[in-house]
Scaffold this active site. Structure first.
Site, PDB file in Angstrom:
ATOM      1  N   PRO A  20       0.820  -1.226   0.000  1.00  0.00           N
ATOM      2  CA  PRO A  20       0.000   0.000   0.000  1.00  0.00           C
ATOM      3  C   PRO A  20       0.850   1.270   0.000  1.00  0.00           C
ATOM      4  O   PRO A  20       0.345   2.345  -0.315  1.00  0.00           O
ATOM      5  CB  PRO A  20      -0.805  -0.112   1.302  1.00  0.00           C
ATOM      6  CG  PRO A  20       0.025  -0.980   2.196  1.00  0.00           C
ATOM      7  CD  PRO A  20       0.759  -1.932   1.295  1.00  0.00           C
ATOM      8  N   ASN A  55       9.628  -7.051   3.769  1.00  0.00           N
ATOM      9  CA  ASN A  55       9.858  -8.491   3.970  1.00  0.00           C
ATOM     10  C   ASN A  55       8.627  -9.299   4.372  1.00  0.00           C
ATOM     11  O   ASN A  55       8.716 -10.502   4.562  1.00  0.00           O
ATOM     12  CB  ASN A  55      10.990  -8.757   4.972  1.00  0.00           C
ATOM     13  CG  ASN A  55      12.332  -8.509   4.327  1.00  0.00           C
ATOM     14  OD1 ASN A  55      12.533  -8.826   3.164  1.00  0.00           O
ATOM     15  ND2 ASN A  55      13.240  -7.895   5.069  1.00  0.00           N
ATOM     16  N   ASP A  78       8.981  -2.799  -8.377  1.00  0.00           N
ATOM     17  CA  ASP A  78       9.868  -3.944  -8.566  1.00  0.00           C
ATOM     18  C   ASP A  78      10.368  -4.513  -7.240  1.00  0.00           C
ATOM     19  O   ASP A  78      10.700  -5.686  -7.154  1.00  0.00           O
ATOM     20  CB  ASP A  78      11.064  -3.525  -9.427  1.00  0.00           C
ATOM     21  CG  ASP A  78      10.639  -3.097 -10.824  1.00  0.00           C
ATOM     22  OD1 ASP A  78       9.979  -3.895 -11.507  1.00  0.00           O
ATOM     23  OD2 ASP A  78      10.941  -1.948 -11.212  1.00  0.00           O
ATOM     24  N   GLU A  83      11.327  -9.258  -3.478  1.00  0.00           N
ATOM     25  CA  GLU A  83      11.070 -10.014  -2.245  1.00  0.00           C
ATOM     26  C   GLU A  83      10.487 -11.384  -2.555  1.00  0.00           C
ATOM     27  O   GLU A  83      10.861 -12.390  -1.950  1.00  0.00           O
ATOM     28  CB  GLU A  83      10.054  -9.272  -1.354  1.00  0.00           C
ATOM     29  CG  GLU A  83      10.612  -8.149  -0.544  1.00  0.00           C
ATOM     30  CD  GLU A  83       9.604  -7.691   0.512  1.00  0.00           C
ATOM     31  OE1 GLU A  83       8.668  -8.446   0.816  1.00  0.00           O
ATOM     32  OE2 GLU A  83       9.763  -6.565   1.015  1.00  0.00           O
ATOM     33  N   GLY A 108       4.044   0.872  -8.300  1.00  0.00           N
ATOM     34  CA  GLY A 108       5.125   1.545  -7.586  1.00  0.00           C
ATOM     35  C   GLY A 108       5.666   2.722  -8.361  1.00  0.00           C
ATOM     36  O   GLY A 108       5.088   3.139  -9.366  1.00  0.00           O
ATOM     37  N   SER A 109       6.775   3.265  -7.863  1.00  0.00           N
ATOM     38  CA  SER A 109       7.423   4.343  -8.609  1.00  0.00           C
ATOM     39  C   SER A 109       8.468   3.760  -9.543  1.00  0.00           C
ATOM     40  O   SER A 109       8.855   4.379 -10.522  1.00  0.00           O
ATOM     41  CB  SER A 109       8.038   5.350  -7.658  1.00  0.00           C
ATOM     42  OG  SER A 109       8.895   4.707  -6.756  1.00  0.00           O
ATOM     43  N   ARG A 188      10.450  10.845 -10.416  1.00  0.00           N
ATOM     44  CA  ARG A 188      11.473  10.852  -9.372  1.00  0.00           C
ATOM     45  C   ARG A 188      12.862  10.585  -9.951  1.00  0.00           C
ATOM     46  O   ARG A 188      13.859  11.112  -9.482  1.00  0.00           O
ATOM     47  CB  ARG A 188      11.122   9.840  -8.271  1.00  0.00           C
ATOM     48  CG  ARG A 188      11.609   8.431  -8.511  1.00  0.00           C
ATOM     49  CD  ARG A 188      11.295   7.519  -7.337  1.00  0.00           C
ATOM     50  NE  ARG A 188      12.439   6.670  -7.029  1.00  0.00           N
ATOM     51  CZ  ARG A 188      12.341   5.418  -6.587  1.00  0.00           C
ATOM     52  NH1 ARG A 188      11.168   4.893  -6.343  1.00  0.00           N
ATOM     53  NH2 ARG A 188      13.406   4.717  -6.341  1.00  0.00           N
ATOM     54  N   ASP A 366      18.026  -4.914  -8.307  1.00  0.00           N
ATOM     55  CA  ASP A 366      16.620  -4.678  -8.660  1.00  0.00           C
ATOM     56  C   ASP A 366      16.095  -3.397  -7.996  1.00  0.00           C
ATOM     57  O   ASP A 366      14.931  -3.324  -7.590  1.00  0.00           O
ATOM     58  CB  ASP A 366      15.742  -5.881  -8.255  1.00  0.00           C
ATOM     59  CG  ASP A 366      16.096  -7.142  -9.042  1.00  0.00           C
ATOM     60  OD1 ASP A 366      16.995  -7.082  -9.888  1.00  0.00           O
ATOM     61  OD2 ASP A 366      15.472  -8.185  -8.799  1.00  0.00           O
ATOM     62  N   GLY A 367      16.964  -2.408  -7.849  1.00  0.00           N
ATOM     63  CA  GLY A 367      16.566  -1.129  -7.263  1.00  0.00           C
ATOM     64  C   GLY A 367      16.643  -1.080  -5.747  1.00  0.00           C
ATOM     65  O   GLY A 367      16.444  -0.023  -5.153  1.00  0.00           O
TER      66      GLY A 367
HETATM   67  P1  ADP Z   1       8.332   1.489  -5.120  1.00  0.00           P
HETATM   68  O1  ADP Z   1       8.388   1.181  -6.581  1.00  0.00           O
HETATM   69  O2  ADP Z   1       7.473   2.667  -4.862  1.00  0.00           O
HETATM   70  O3  ADP Z   1       9.692   1.604  -4.545  1.00  0.00           O
HETATM   71  P2  ADP Z   1       8.105  -1.197  -4.090  1.00  0.00           P
HETATM   72  O4  ADP Z   1       6.976  -2.129  -4.207  1.00  0.00           O
HETATM   73  O5  ADP Z   1       9.297  -1.467  -4.918  1.00  0.00           O
HETATM   74  O6  ADP Z   1       7.584   0.279  -4.401  1.00  0.00           O
HETATM   75  O7  ADP Z   1       8.471  -1.189  -2.552  1.00  0.00           O
HETATM   76  C1  ADP Z   1       9.487  -0.431  -2.005  1.00  0.00           C
HETATM   77  C2  ADP Z   1       9.963  -1.053  -0.707  1.00  0.00           C
HETATM   78  O8  ADP Z   1       8.917  -1.102   0.256  1.00  0.00           O
HETATM   79  C3  ADP Z   1      10.440  -2.486  -0.852  1.00  0.00           C
HETATM   80  O9  ADP Z   1      11.743  -2.559  -0.297  1.00  0.00           O
HETATM   81  C4  ADP Z   1       9.484  -3.309  -0.026  1.00  0.00           C
HETATM   82  O10 ADP Z   1      10.151  -4.355   0.642  1.00  0.00           O
HETATM   83  C5  ADP Z   1       8.979  -2.330   0.977  1.00  0.00           C
HETATM   84  N1  ADP Z   1       7.634  -2.633   1.504  1.00  0.00           N
HETATM   85  C6  ADP Z   1       6.785  -3.621   1.175  1.00  0.00           C
HETATM   86  N2  ADP Z   1       5.622  -3.534   1.852  1.00  0.00           N
HETATM   87  C7  ADP Z   1       5.724  -2.442   2.644  1.00  0.00           C
HETATM   88  C8  ADP Z   1       4.845  -1.804   3.588  1.00  0.00           C
HETATM   89  N3  ADP Z   1       3.625  -2.280   3.823  1.00  0.00           N
HETATM   90  N4  ADP Z   1       5.283  -0.686   4.200  1.00  0.00           N
HETATM   91  C9  ADP Z   1       6.505  -0.194   3.939  1.00  0.00           C
HETATM   92  N5  ADP Z   1       7.382  -0.739   3.067  1.00  0.00           N
HETATM   93  C10 ADP Z   1       6.998  -1.852   2.427  1.00  0.00           C
HETATM   94 MG    MG Z   2      11.270  -0.132  -5.813  1.00  0.00          MG
END
Ligand code: ADP
Ligand code: MG
Length: 389
Positions: A20, A55, A78, A83, A108-109, A188, A366-367
């Site tokens: 979320p 995680n 990604d 994960e 995501g971003s 971004r 992977d970012g």
């Molecule tokens: P974005 O593209 O915006 O970076 P991601 O899905 O790649 O989004 O997630 C970014 C990070 O947030 C990942 O390292 C992931 O492990 C972590 N993450 C996953 N679920 C949550 C959560 N509920 N709250 C905060 N961080 C989370």
């Molecule tokens: Mg990411």
């Protein structure tokens, strides 16, 4: 190697993992307004799991009974798919588990894999809701294809599986530093790039790789410890980073991990038929295994889901800020190699080793951030499966 396509049975049941917090924080809303109606229409049942912390998804897929679902989809960036891939590889039954079809629904971003799959499917580039609609449509169709994974091992004994990229230096710095601009979504990276240009840093280390071309012409496996490579230059302008070699990490279970047949331990020089880059000062080293690093960032336009290659870009020190800006702007259309920038070297590889001379800067997988240390990796052909167009 032949490619086996697969099709989700109908009706089918998909696990949807949703972060979320990803992107602009609207993933849950997007699921209900856009994804769910399409899944309902296509007779795709789902179980929605909303993550509460980093995680969380990794722990779930590591322990869950996967037989309940025909596929595992990720509505996030990604980072959440990363994960999932690593959680699956941590299972005792990883060999079967990693064949569960995965699906990326961009929320995501950083949605590099979604942008790449959209490109492989022959679609024109799409952003935000349009990209999400395209990817949800792929899930409704249910066609899945094999995807290569890269295994990465670090000198301190970490082992990771990666579907998108490994990087060090400028591009990784942009990725990490721009996290704070995640509210901007895709923009971004543009803002981050311009910001990082101001404080351009040089990273010193030794890069070695096994080109795809060499690897296909060398019939024997590297196996035995190799003699010193003829291009191997003792490091002159940097101190080698000393990390005691650790025994190979063992998986937490009986079944062994896929063998890294192309790699030798860190305390041995790379095999003789590898290439060692003579320059040791870099702006960035970046290996991408998909075509796109972002929706408007076609870094390796010729890359495919299962081309058996990491597309290695090496940006050598000495490039001007203007030259760099030009390169990054050209990447939007994927025309950066046409600029013939003498500082940019591109080669498709099967394996690489990077030995930084100091633990400066972050690396990214992977970012996601990884502490800087010696790393090596190799392609594992068609190790997982992904919903594709
Ligand atoms: P974005 O593209 O915006 O970076 P991601 O899905 O790649 O989004 O997630 C970014 C990070 O947030 C990942 O390292 C992931 O492990 C972590 N993450 C996953 N679920 C949550 C959560 N509920 N709250 C905060 N961080 C989370
Ligand atoms: Mg990411």
């Amino acid at each position: 190697e032949g490619v086996t396509w697969g099709l989700l049975s109908r009706p089918c049941h998909v696990l949807v993992l949703l972060n979320p917090q990803s992107g602009t924080g609207h993933a849950l809303q997007l699921f209900h307004s856009l994804v769910q109606p399409m899944l309902d229409e296509a007779d795709v049942a789902f179980t929605l799991f909303v993550t509460e912390r980093p995680n969380h998804a990794r722990e779930l897929v590591r322990a869950a009974d996967l037989s309940q679902w025909d596929a595992v989809a990720v509505l996030a960036g990604d980072g959440l798919l990363y994960e999932v891939v690593n959680g699956l590889m941590e299972r005792q039954d990883w060999q079967a588990a990693i064949k569960k079809p995965l699906c990326t629904l961009p929320g995501g971003s950083g949605n590099a894999l979604a942008a790449s799959i959209n490109h492989y499917a022959g679609n024109t580039r799409a952003f935000k809701e349009e990209l999400l609609t395209n990817c949800t449509y792929f899930l409704c169709k249910g066609l899945h294809a094999p995807m290569d994974l890269v295994s990465l091992s670090t000198a301190s004994g970490k082992r990771l599986y990666s579907f998108l990229s490994f990087g060090w230096g400028f591009i990784s710095d942009v990725d990490i530093a721009s996290e704070k601009y995640r509210q901007l979504g895709n923009a971004r990276f543009t803002v981050g790039t311009i910001q990082q240009l101001a404080g351009l840093k040089v990273y010193k280390g030794r890069l070695s790789y096994l080109p795809v071309e060499t690897s296909s012409s060398v019939s024997s496996a590297p196996g035995s410890p190799s003699e010193q490579n003829s291009h191997h230059v003792p490091c002159s302008n940097g101190r080698p980073l000393h990390i005691l070699p650790q025994p190979a990490p063992r998986p937490p279970h009986e079944g062994s991990w896929p063998e890294d047949s192309l790699l030798v331990p860190f305390d041995q020089p790379v095999p003789k038929h590898w290439t060692v880059v003579p320059e040791e000062e870099f702006i960035s080293i970046f290996a991408i295994y998909q075509s796109h690093l972002g929706a408007d960032f076609a870094m390796a336009p010729t890359a495919k889901l299962h081309d058996g290659a990491m597309h290695l870009f090496c940006l050598k020190a000495g490039v001007s800020r203007l030259g760099l800006l030009r390169l990054f702007l050209a990447m939007e259309k994927g025309t950066h190699l046409d600029l013939n920038c003498p500082h940019l070297h591109y080669v498709p590889v099967r394996a690489f080793r990077l030995e930084p001379f100091a633990s400066t800067g972050l690396m990214t997988v992977d970012g996601e951030p990884l502490a800087c240390e010696p790393v090596q990796g190799q392609v594992h052909d068609q190790l997982c499966r992904i919903i594709s167009g």
